[in-house]
Design a protein around this motif. Structure first.
Motif, short mmCIF file in Angstrom:
data_model
loop_
_atom_site.label_atom_id
_atom_site.label_comp_id
_atom_site.label_asym_id
_atom_site.label_seq_id
_atom_site.Cartn_x
_atom_site.Cartn_y
_atom_site.Cartn_z
N THR A 97 0.50 8.38 5.27
CA THR A 97 1.17 7.10 5.41
C THR A 97 1.83 6.69 4.10
O THR A 97 1.45 7.17 3.02
CB THR A 97 0.15 6.01 5.82
N ASN A 98 2.80 5.79 4.19
CA ASN A 98 3.37 5.23 2.97
C ASN A 98 2.54 4.06 2.46
O ASN A 98 2.85 3.49 1.41
CB ASN A 98 4.84 4.82 3.17
N GLY A 99 1.50 3.70 3.18
CA GLY A 99 0.56 2.68 2.73
C GLY A 99 0.93 1.26 3.10
O GLY A 99 0.08 0.36 3.03
N ILE A 100 2.14 1.02 3.53
CA ILE A 100 2.54 -0.33 3.92
C ILE A 100 1.87 -0.66 5.26
O ILE A 100 2.06 0.05 6.25
CB ILE A 100 4.07 -0.44 4.03
N GLY A 101 1.10 -1.71 5.29
CA GLY A 101 0.35 -2.06 6.49
C GLY A 101 -1.07 -1.53 6.49
O GLY A 101 -1.89 -1.90 7.35
N LEU A 102 -1.41 -0.68 5.54
CA LEU A 102 -2.75 -0.10 5.51
C LEU A 102 -3.80 -1.14 5.13
O LEU A 102 -4.95 -1.06 5.57
CB LEU A 102 -2.77 1.06 4.52
N ALA A 103 -3.40 -2.14 4.36
CA ALA A 103 -4.36 -3.17 3.96
C ALA A 103 -4.94 -3.89 5.17
O ALA A 103 -6.10 -4.30 5.17
CB ALA A 103 -3.68 -4.17 3.02
N ARG A 104 -4.15 -4.06 6.22
CA ARG A 104 -4.64 -4.78 7.40
C ARG A 104 -5.20 -3.85 8.48
O ARG A 104 -5.79 -4.34 9.45
CB ARG A 104 -3.54 -5.65 7.99
N ASN A 118 -3.93 10.16 3.36
CA ASN A 118 -3.03 10.56 2.27
C ASN A 118 -1.96 9.48 2.17
O ASN A 118 -1.31 9.18 3.18
CB ASN A 118 -2.35 11.90 2.56
N VAL A 119 -1.79 8.92 1.00
CA VAL A 119 -0.83 7.83 0.81
C VAL A 119 0.26 8.30 -0.14
O VAL A 119 -0.01 8.88 -1.20
CB VAL A 119 -1.51 6.57 0.25
N ARG A 134 14.39 1.95 -1.63
CA ARG A 134 15.33 0.91 -1.22
C ARG A 134 14.62 -0.30 -0.60
O ARG A 134 15.21 -1.06 0.17
CB ARG A 134 16.37 1.47 -0.24
N ARG A 135 13.37 -0.48 -0.90
CA ARG A 135 12.57 -1.60 -0.42
C ARG A 135 11.66 -2.09 -1.54
O ARG A 135 11.21 -1.32 -2.36
CB ARG A 135 11.69 -1.21 0.79
N ARG A 136 11.36 -3.39 -1.54
CA ARG A 136 10.46 -3.95 -2.55
C ARG A 136 9.08 -4.16 -1.92
O ARG A 136 8.67 -5.27 -1.61
CB ARG A 136 11.02 -5.26 -3.11
N ARG A 137 8.36 -3.06 -1.76
CA ARG A 137 7.05 -3.11 -1.12
C ARG A 137 5.97 -2.42 -1.97
O ARG A 137 4.95 -1.99 -1.44
CB ARG A 137 7.13 -2.42 0.26
N HIS A 138 6.20 -2.34 -3.25
CA HIS A 138 5.29 -1.61 -4.12
C HIS A 138 3.86 -2.17 -4.06
O HIS A 138 2.89 -1.41 -3.92
CB HIS A 138 5.81 -1.65 -5.56
N GLN A 139 3.72 -3.47 -4.14
CA GLN A 139 2.39 -4.08 -4.13
C GLN A 139 1.68 -3.83 -2.81
O GLN A 139 0.46 -3.67 -2.78
CB GLN A 139 2.49 -5.58 -4.41
N ASP A 140 2.44 -3.77 -1.72
CA ASP A 140 1.84 -3.49 -0.42
C ASP A 140 1.17 -2.12 -0.42
O ASP A 140 0.11 -1.93 0.20
CB ASP A 140 2.89 -3.54 0.69
N ASP A 143 -2.05 -2.35 -2.44
CA ASP A 143 -3.07 -3.03 -1.65
C ASP A 143 -3.63 -2.11 -0.57
O ASP A 143 -4.82 -2.13 -0.27
CB ASP A 143 -2.48 -4.29 -1.00
N GLY A 144 -2.74 -1.29 0.02
CA GLY A 144 -3.19 -0.35 1.05
C GLY A 144 -4.13 0.69 0.50
O GLY A 144 -5.13 1.06 1.14
N LEU A 145 -3.84 1.20 -0.69
CA LEU A 145 -4.71 2.17 -1.33
C LEU A 145 -6.10 1.58 -1.57
O LEU A 145 -7.13 2.22 -1.28
CB LEU A 145 -4.11 2.62 -2.67
N ALA A 146 -6.15 0.37 -2.09
CA ALA A 146 -7.43 -0.28 -2.34
C ALA A 146 -8.20 -0.51 -1.05
O ALA A 146 -9.42 -0.32 -0.99
CB ALA A 146 -7.20 -1.60 -3.09
N ALA A 147 -7.49 -0.91 0.00
CA ALA A 147 -8.14 -1.15 1.29
C ALA A 147 -8.71 0.14 1.88
O ALA A 147 -9.78 0.14 2.49
CB ALA A 147 -7.15 -1.79 2.26
N ALA A 148 -7.98 1.23 1.72
CA ALA A 148 -8.47 2.52 2.22
C ALA A 148 -9.76 2.91 1.51
O ALA A 148 -10.72 3.39 2.14
CB ALA A 148 -7.40 3.59 2.01
#
Length: 329
Positions: A97-104, A118-119, A134-140, A143-148
Motif C-alpha cells: 500500500t501507499n499508506g494513505i488510509g492505513l491509519a484508519r 509493505n508501505v 503530485r499529492r500532499r499526503r506525506h503525513q498520512d 501516520d499509516g506506518l505508525a498505525a500498522a
C-alpha cells in the motif's frame, strides 16, 4: 501445483484489487488522463475469494499479497482478507500500500487476518513527496506506518524507489530513519512499468549506486545467497546487525531463475510474469460457469508457459502495454 517447464513452482500469489490510486507517482503514471477499468470489468469480492480459494486449496499457493493500484481503495478489502484468512490451508496474507488510509484501517485489517504490510515511501521530505507523487499526503503515510506498527502488522516493510536528481541523495537518511523505528527497508530499482512508457534505463538509479550511497554511512555485509530462496530482495546486514536492508534489482540483477510468483489482475487475468506480454483470462471462464477444476487447469496452463526470464536485458525487450497500476506489483 503451478509449475513451469523450467521446474519453478509458483507459491506466491499477487492479487491486484483495483487499478485506481490516490497518488500519481511520476515513475508509475501520468498526472492525468489515465483510463481506469470500468466496474463491470473488475472482479467482484466473491470472484476474488473464489479464485484465491482455487489457488490455495488446489494449486499450492502459500502466500497471498494484495496489491493495486492502491488496495485500500477497494471497499470490500476487509471482507476479502477475512474470507482468505479462513481458507485451509491458511495462507500468509500481506498487503502492499501507499499508506494513505492505513491509519484508519490497520486495526480492522489485522483483526480480519492480515499478517503484515509493505508501505511505499520514497522520501522523508514533504516537498519531495509532492514532487514525486503530485499529492500532499506525506503525513498520512507516516501516520499509516505508525498505525500498522501499533496494530501488529509486523514486520512493517518500507519500499522506496530512488529517482535521479530528485531523491537519490536520501538513501542513507531513509535507512537511518527506518533503523530508528524498526522498519525493514527495501530499495527497488525503477522498472519499465509506467503508464506513460517514459522509463529510461540510462536515468535509472541502479542497485550498485544505491549500495554505494549507503556505504558512505553504514557498513554493509552481504547475507549468504543460500538463505535468499525466492525472495526478490538481496539483503545486507547493517553495521553488524541485527538490522538488514534489501535491494530489489529487477533490472540489473534479475532473479527470474528463482521466481515463485503468479499474478492475478483486478480484471481477472493471470500473468505468469510481471513483464509478460500476454495474459490468461480467468474472468470470462468464471462468469461462463467454469467449475473450480476448469479454472485450475487454465491457471496451470498459464504458468506452464512461463518464459525463462523477463528479458529486460534483451535488446528486443518491449515494455508491457499494461502499467503497474493494472498489473499489480
Amino acid at each position: 501445483m503451478l509449475l513451469d517447464t523450467f521446474g519453478r513452482r509458483a507459491v506466491d500469489l499477487r492479487v491486484s484489487l483495483t487499478d485506481r490510486c490516490n497518488l500519481r507517482c511520476t515513475y508509475c503514471m501520468p498526472e492525468e488522463g489515465l483510463q481506469w477499468l470500468a466496474k463491470p470489468e473488475l472482479l467482484t469480492d466473491e470472484e476474488i475469494v473464489r479464485l484465491v480459494t482455487v489457488a490455495v486449496r488446489d494449486l499450492g499457493v502459500q502466500e497471498v499479497r494484495f496489491t493495486g493500484g492502491e488496495p485500500l481503495l477497494r471497499p470490500g478489502l476487509v471482507a476479502v482478507v477475512a474470507a482468505c484468512a479462513e481458507l485451509t490451508p491458511r495462507p500468509e496474507l500481506s498487503l502492499t500500500t501507499n499508506g494513505i488510509g492505513l491509519a484508519r484501517t490497520a486495526g480492522a485489517l489485522r483483526a480480519a487476518g492480515l499478517d503484515r504490510v509493505n508501505v511505499s515511501l520514497d522520501t522523508l521530505d514533504p516537498d519531495t513527496f509532492h514532487t514525486l507523487t503530485r499529492r500532499r499526503r506525506h503525513q498520512d503515510v507516516l501516520d499509516g506506518l505508525a498505525a500498522a506498527e501499533d496494530a501488529g502488522l509486523t514486520p512493517v516493510k518500507l519500499n522506496a524507489v530512488l529517482m535521479r536528481g530528485v531523491n537519490d541523495h536520501e538513501a542513507p537518511e531513509l535507512l537511518a530513519w527506518c533503523l530508528e523505528r524498526g522498519y525493514e527497508l527495501r530499495f527497488i530499482e525503477q522498472m519499465p512499468l509506467d503508464a506513460q512508457h517514459g522509463w529510461d534505463r540510462s536515468a535509472m538509479v541502479t542497485a550498485e549506486e544505491i549500495l554505494d550511497r549507503l556505504a558512505t554511512r553504514f557498513t554493509l555485509t552481504p547475507e549468504s545467497s543460500a538463505g535468499r530462496g525466492a525472495a526478490p530482495a538481496e539483503r545486507w546486514v547493517v553495521d553488524g546487525g541485527p538490522a538488514r536492508v534489501g535491494v530489489i534489482a529487477s533490472v540489473t540483477r534479475p532473479f527470474c531463475r528463482a521466481c515463485d510468483r503468479t499474478r492475478l489482475t483486478a480484471d481477472g487475468q493471470v500473468r505468469n510474469c510481471l513483464f509478460a506480454s500476454g495474459e490468461t483470462d480467468l474472468r470470462t471462464a468464471l462468469r461462463s460457469g467454469a467449475d473450480d477444476a476448469e479454472l485450475g487447469a487454465l491457471w496451470r496452463r498459464a504458468m506452464w508457459g512461463k518464459k525463462a526470464g523477463a528479458g529486460i536485458d534483451d535488446p528486443e525487450f518491449h515494455q508491457p502495454d499494461r502499467p503497474m497500476s493494472a498489473i499489480g506489483g
